[in-house]
Design an enzyme around this catalytic site. Structure first.
Site, PDB file in Angstrom:
ATOM      1  N   ARG A 103       0.841  -1.205   0.000  1.00  0.00           N
ATOM      2  CA  ARG A 103       0.000   0.000   0.000  1.00  0.00           C
ATOM      3  C   ARG A 103       0.876   1.255   0.000  1.00  0.00           C
ATOM      4  NH1 ARG A 103      -4.419   0.074   4.477  1.00  0.00           N
ATOM      5  NH2 ARG A 103      -5.239   1.743   3.150  1.00  0.00           N
ATOM      6  N   CYS A 152      -1.360   6.176   8.900  1.00  0.00           N
ATOM      7  CA  CYS A 152      -1.674   4.897   8.257  1.00  0.00           C
ATOM      8  C   CYS A 152      -2.761   5.185   7.232  1.00  0.00           C
ATOM      9  CB  CYS A 152      -2.104   3.857   9.282  1.00  0.00           C
ATOM     10  SG  CYS A 152      -3.507   4.365  10.302  1.00  0.00           S
TER      11      CYS A 152
END
Length: 279
Positions: A178, A234
């Site tokens: 990611r 995050c």
């Protein structure tokens, strides 16, 4: 470790009035499951706090997928749970402490220092033969008084300034694919904030979801100066919290959470997007 407690430590204090245990189990894609599991069995004395309903507020245009809860409402929930300044709070989950760490961080933001995360979570508690119950406790109301710690929070503007003057180290806590922009299963845009370094949050724990020692955490972050200002993010401000906790255990004192995280960053069209390792 300063903010991690063991099963034995908690088991020896289960019946103490000043202890309050919070069950934070939550499953992405199956929101009701955590509460259902709590009803089927939990650590004696534990109350349930839900990531979406209790530890977050509704999604808006900006602020990310898990904005902070309304502070007044959250304080009321803590007070109703019988938590005040003298209460020792222990949080656990079944998600390698990621949701429990979110609870830990929110209480520290509210100025409550006596908050801890249970090492190994619910699974280790059960595997070790400690008691569980289906009884849902009721506690006498206490008055939780917040003492907000704004230095623990980073805004989107703080991140922009940190990128511009290079005074701040940005830590991206997501899994590498990611961060690199190779895959993005949750948010609508792949990539990372320019200049961010990738420290996958799960690497702060062992394979069986126990926390690595303070020395091991120091080794993870050995290339970061202790005096460095650090902003951690995050996808939505949840799994960044285990990295904030790990950095704290490693002795870092200038660590802030970008609560909105990647899902907030990409809600502003003017913000730049990076992909790959060297951007």
């Amino acid at each position: 470790m300063k903010y991690i407690v063991t099963n034995e430590w908690l088991a020896n204090r289960l019946n103490q009035e000043e202890i309050r245990i919070i069950d934070c189990r939550y499953y992405m894609g199956d929101a009701p499951r955590g509460l259902k599991e709590y009803i089927r069995g939990h650590i004696p004395g534990a109350l349930y706090f839900d990531l979406e309903m209790d530890l977050s507020s509704p999604i808006k245009e900006h602020g990310g997928r898990h904005p902070l809860p309304n502070i007044d409402e959250f304080i009321e929930k803590l007070s109703s749970a019988g938590i005040d300044k003298d209460t020792v709070v222990v949080a656990y989950d079944s998600q390698a402490s990621s949701i429990a760490a979110r609870f830990w961080w929110i209480l520290r933001y509210l100025g409550h220092e006596q908050v801890y995360v249970l090492d190994g979570g619910y699974e280790k508690w059960v595997e070790s033969g400690y008691p569980i119950t289906t009884d849902v406790p009721i506690y006498s109301r206490k008055t939780f008084v917040a003492n907000l710690q704004p230095h623990l929070i980073a805004t989107m503007e703080d991140v922009q300034r940190g990128i511009k003057d290079k005074s701040t180290l940005l830590i991206d806590s997501r899994e590498p694919k990611r961060y690199l922009g190779i895959a993005e299963p949750i948010d609508r845009i792949a990539g990372h904030i320019p200049g961010a370094k990738n420290y996958f949050w799960r690497e702060g724990l062992t394979e069986d979801a126990c926390w690595k020692t303070s020395i091991e955490q120091e080794q993870r972050f050995a290339d970061i100066p202790k005096a460095q200002e650090v902003i951690v993010y995050c996808g939505s401000g949840v799994t960044a919290c285990p990295n904030v906790l790990a950095l704290t255990e490693a002795g870092y004192t200038n660590v802030r959470l970008y609560v909105g995280s990647w899902s907030d960053w990409i809600s502003y069209p003017e913000n730049q997007i990076a992909k790959g390792k060297n951007e």
